[in-house]
Design a protein around this motif. Structure first.
Motif, PDB file in Angstrom:
ATOM      1  N   TYR A  20      58.376  22.127  11.968  1.00  0.00           N
ATOM      2  CA  TYR A  20      58.265  22.940  13.301  1.00  0.00           C
ATOM      3  C   TYR A  20      58.241  24.572  13.145  1.00  0.00           C
ATOM      4  N   ALA A  21      57.432  25.150  13.647  1.00  0.00           N
ATOM      5  CA  ALA A  21      57.386  26.724  13.735  1.00  0.00           C
ATOM      6  C   ALA A  21      58.759  27.081  14.120  1.00  0.00           C
ATOM      7  N   GLY A  22      59.215  26.637  15.114  1.00  0.00           N
ATOM      8  CA  GLY A  22      60.853  27.015  15.597  1.00  0.00           C
ATOM      9  C   GLY A  22      61.887  26.608  14.451  1.00  0.00           C
ATOM     10  N   GLY A  23      61.558  25.986  13.281  1.00  0.00           N
ATOM     11  CA  GLY A  23      62.566  25.657  12.509  1.00  0.00           C
ATOM     12  C   GLY A  23      62.731  24.138  12.278  1.00  0.00           C
ATOM     13  N   GLY A  24      63.063  23.761  11.392  1.00  0.00           N
ATOM     14  CA  GLY A  24      63.480  22.275  11.097  1.00  0.00           C
ATOM     15  C   GLY A  24      62.298  21.197  10.758  1.00  0.00           C
ATOM     16  N   THR A  25      62.373  19.970  10.776  1.00  0.00           N
ATOM     17  CA  THR A  25      61.420  18.939  10.377  1.00  0.00           C
ATOM     18  C   THR A  25      61.344  18.296  11.749  1.00  0.00           C
ATOM     19  N   VAL A  26      60.400  17.789  12.054  1.00  0.00           N
ATOM     20  CA  VAL A  26      59.977  17.099  13.229  1.00  0.00           C
ATOM     21  C   VAL A  26      59.254  15.690  12.871  1.00  0.00           C
ATOM     22  N   ALA A  27      59.286  14.872  13.824  1.00  0.00           N
ATOM     23  CA  ALA A  27      58.282  13.584  13.673  1.00  0.00           C
ATOM     24  C   ALA A  27      57.294  13.916  14.834  1.00  0.00           C
ATOM     25  N   VAL A  28      56.158  13.627  14.617  1.00  0.00           N
ATOM     26  CA  VAL A  28      54.937  13.508  15.519  1.00  0.00           C
ATOM     27  C   VAL A  28      54.297  12.296  15.805  1.00  0.00           C
ATOM     28  N   LYS A  29      54.151  12.060  17.120  1.00  0.00           N
ATOM     29  CA  LYS A  29      53.716  10.570  17.586  1.00  0.00           C
ATOM     30  C   LYS A  29      52.504  11.010  18.291  1.00  0.00           C
ATOM     31  N   VAL A  30      51.364  10.346  18.003  1.00  0.00           N
ATOM     32  CA  VAL A  30      50.171  10.810  18.924  1.00  0.00           C
ATOM     33  C   VAL A  30      49.406   9.302  19.133  1.00  0.00           C
ATOM     34  N   MET A  31      49.007   9.536  20.334  1.00  0.00           N
ATOM     35  CA  MET A  31      48.159   8.565  20.909  1.00  0.00           C
ATOM     36  C   MET A  31      46.905   8.287  20.497  1.00  0.00           C
ATOM     37  N   ARG A  32      46.395   7.114  20.256  1.00  0.00           N
ATOM     38  CA  ARG A  32      44.916   6.781  19.978  1.00  0.00           C
ATOM     39  C   ARG A  32      44.157   7.091  21.136  1.00  0.00           C
ATOM     40  N   PRO A  33      43.054   7.608  21.102  1.00  0.00           N
ATOM     41  CA  PRO A  33      42.276   7.760  22.292  1.00  0.00           C
ATOM     42  C   PRO A  33      42.075   6.483  23.163  1.00  0.00           C
ATOM     43  N   ASP A  34      41.755   5.422  22.493  1.00  0.00           N
ATOM     44  CA  ASP A  34      41.278   4.396  22.951  1.00  0.00           C
ATOM     45  C   ASP A  34      42.610   3.187  23.493  1.00  0.00           C
ATOM     46  N   SER A  35      43.754   3.637  23.229  1.00  0.00           N
ATOM     47  CA  SER A  35      44.954   2.807  23.403  1.00  0.00           C
ATOM     48  C   SER A  35      45.029   2.187  24.756  1.00  0.00           C
ATOM     49  N   LYS A  36      44.853   3.062  25.784  1.00  0.00           N
ATOM     50  CA  LYS A  36      45.057   2.574  27.229  1.00  0.00           C
ATOM     51  C   LYS A  36      43.612   1.762  27.613  1.00  0.00           C
ATOM     52  N   VAL A  37      42.757   2.085  27.272  1.00  0.00           N
ATOM     53  CA  VAL A  37      41.561   1.228  27.711  1.00  0.00           C
ATOM     54  C   VAL A  37      41.702  -0.443  27.075  1.00  0.00           C
ATOM     55  N   ARG A  38      42.271  -0.074  25.688  1.00  0.00           N
ATOM     56  CA  ARG A  38      42.472  -1.347  24.869  1.00  0.00           C
ATOM     57  C   ARG A  38      43.454  -2.170  25.416  1.00  0.00           C
ATOM     58  N   PHE A  39      44.490  -1.629  25.946  1.00  0.00           N
ATOM     59  CA  PHE A  39      45.669  -2.137  26.473  1.00  0.00           C
ATOM     60  C   PHE A  39      45.260  -3.082  27.694  1.00  0.00           C
ATOM     61  N   ILE A  40      44.590  -2.277  28.689  1.00  0.00           N
ATOM     62  CA  ILE A  40      43.921  -2.683  29.877  1.00  0.00           C
ATOM     63  C   ILE A  40      43.055  -4.004  29.591  1.00  0.00           C
ATOM     64  N   ALA A  41      42.267  -3.841  28.865  1.00  0.00           N
ATOM     65  CA  ALA A  41      41.287  -5.235  28.558  1.00  0.00           C
ATOM     66  C   ALA A  41      42.173  -6.179  27.871  1.00  0.00           C
ATOM     67  N   ASP A  42      43.200  -6.223  26.946  1.00  0.00           N
ATOM     68  CA  ASP A  42      43.831  -7.079  26.509  1.00  0.00           C
ATOM     69  C   ASP A  42      44.825  -7.818  27.449  1.00  0.00           C
ATOM     70  N   PHE A  43      45.266  -6.800  28.310  1.00  0.00           N
ATOM     71  CA  PHE A  43      46.540  -7.378  29.380  1.00  0.00           C
ATOM     72  C   PHE A  43      45.588  -8.159  30.374  1.00  0.00           C
ATOM     73  N   ARG A  44      44.416  -7.713  30.661  1.00  0.00           N
ATOM     74  CA  ARG A  44      43.692  -8.463  31.818  1.00  0.00           C
ATOM     75  C   ARG A  44      43.514  -9.924  31.408  1.00  0.00           C
ATOM     76  N   LEU A  45      43.048 -10.098  29.994  1.00  0.00           N
ATOM     77  CA  LEU A  45      42.944 -11.520  29.412  1.00  0.00           C
ATOM     78  C   LEU A  45      44.311 -12.256  29.383  1.00  0.00           C
ATOM     79  N   PHE A  46      45.347 -11.533  28.919  1.00  0.00           N
ATOM     80  CA  PHE A  46      46.641 -12.276  29.286  1.00  0.00           C
ATOM     81  C   PHE A  46      47.181 -12.479  30.617  1.00  0.00           C
ATOM     82  N   LYS A  47      46.917 -11.817  31.765  1.00  0.00           N
ATOM     83  CA  LYS A  47      47.027 -12.177  32.752  1.00  0.00           C
ATOM     84  C   LYS A  47      46.496 -13.430  33.233  1.00  0.00           C
ATOM     85  N   THR A  48      45.298 -13.440  32.874  1.00  0.00           N
ATOM     86  CA  THR A  48      44.444 -14.608  33.093  1.00  0.00           C
ATOM     87  C   THR A  48      45.023 -16.052  32.701  1.00  0.00           C
ATOM     88  N   LEU A  49      45.308 -15.795  31.518  1.00  0.00           N
ATOM     89  CA  LEU A  49      45.901 -16.836  30.663  1.00  0.00           C
ATOM     90  C   LEU A  49      47.486 -17.226  31.338  1.00  0.00           C
TER      91      LEU A  49
END
Length: 100
Positions: A8-37
């Motif tokens: 980190y520019a401010g000093g120290g080591t950091v962990a970075v977590k990045v969301m995949r661009p399609d995560s939300k769209v994929r979740f919505i589609a998968d959860f829609r099927l799950f709700k139907t089941l």
């Protein structure tokens, strides 16, 4: 989701977590099927599944997750477990909807 560590520019080591661009769209589609089941096989669970969906949808904004992480960190620090459990500090100023 993708996570890595770096300096980190401010000093120290950091962990970075990045969301995949399609995560939300994929979740919505998968959860829609799950709700139907669930509607077909376990209709009495429908209200539980609706609440679960609302809660999981909140996880798609890492700014909220950063605030929650710092709350957990503060709570642990003020507990008897502070020497045994380490919770990283989220740098709120660096977080975005897709980056923690």
């Amino acid at each position: 989701r993708y996570a890595t560590t770096g300096k980190y520019a401010g000093g120290g080591t950091v962990a970075v977590k990045v969301m995949r661009p399609d995560s939300k769209v994929r979740f919505i589609a998968d959860f829609r099927l799950f709700k139907t089941l669930v509607r077909i096989t376990l209709p009495s669970w429908s209200s539980f599944i609706e609440e679960l969906e609302r809660r999981v949808m909140n996880e798609f904004d890492y700014r909220d997750e950063a605030v929650a992480l710092n709350d957990v960190r503060d709570n642990i620090f003020n507990s008897r477990y502070k020497r045994r459990i380490k919770v990283p500090e989220a740098h709120i100023e660096l977080c975005t909807r897709n980056l923690l």
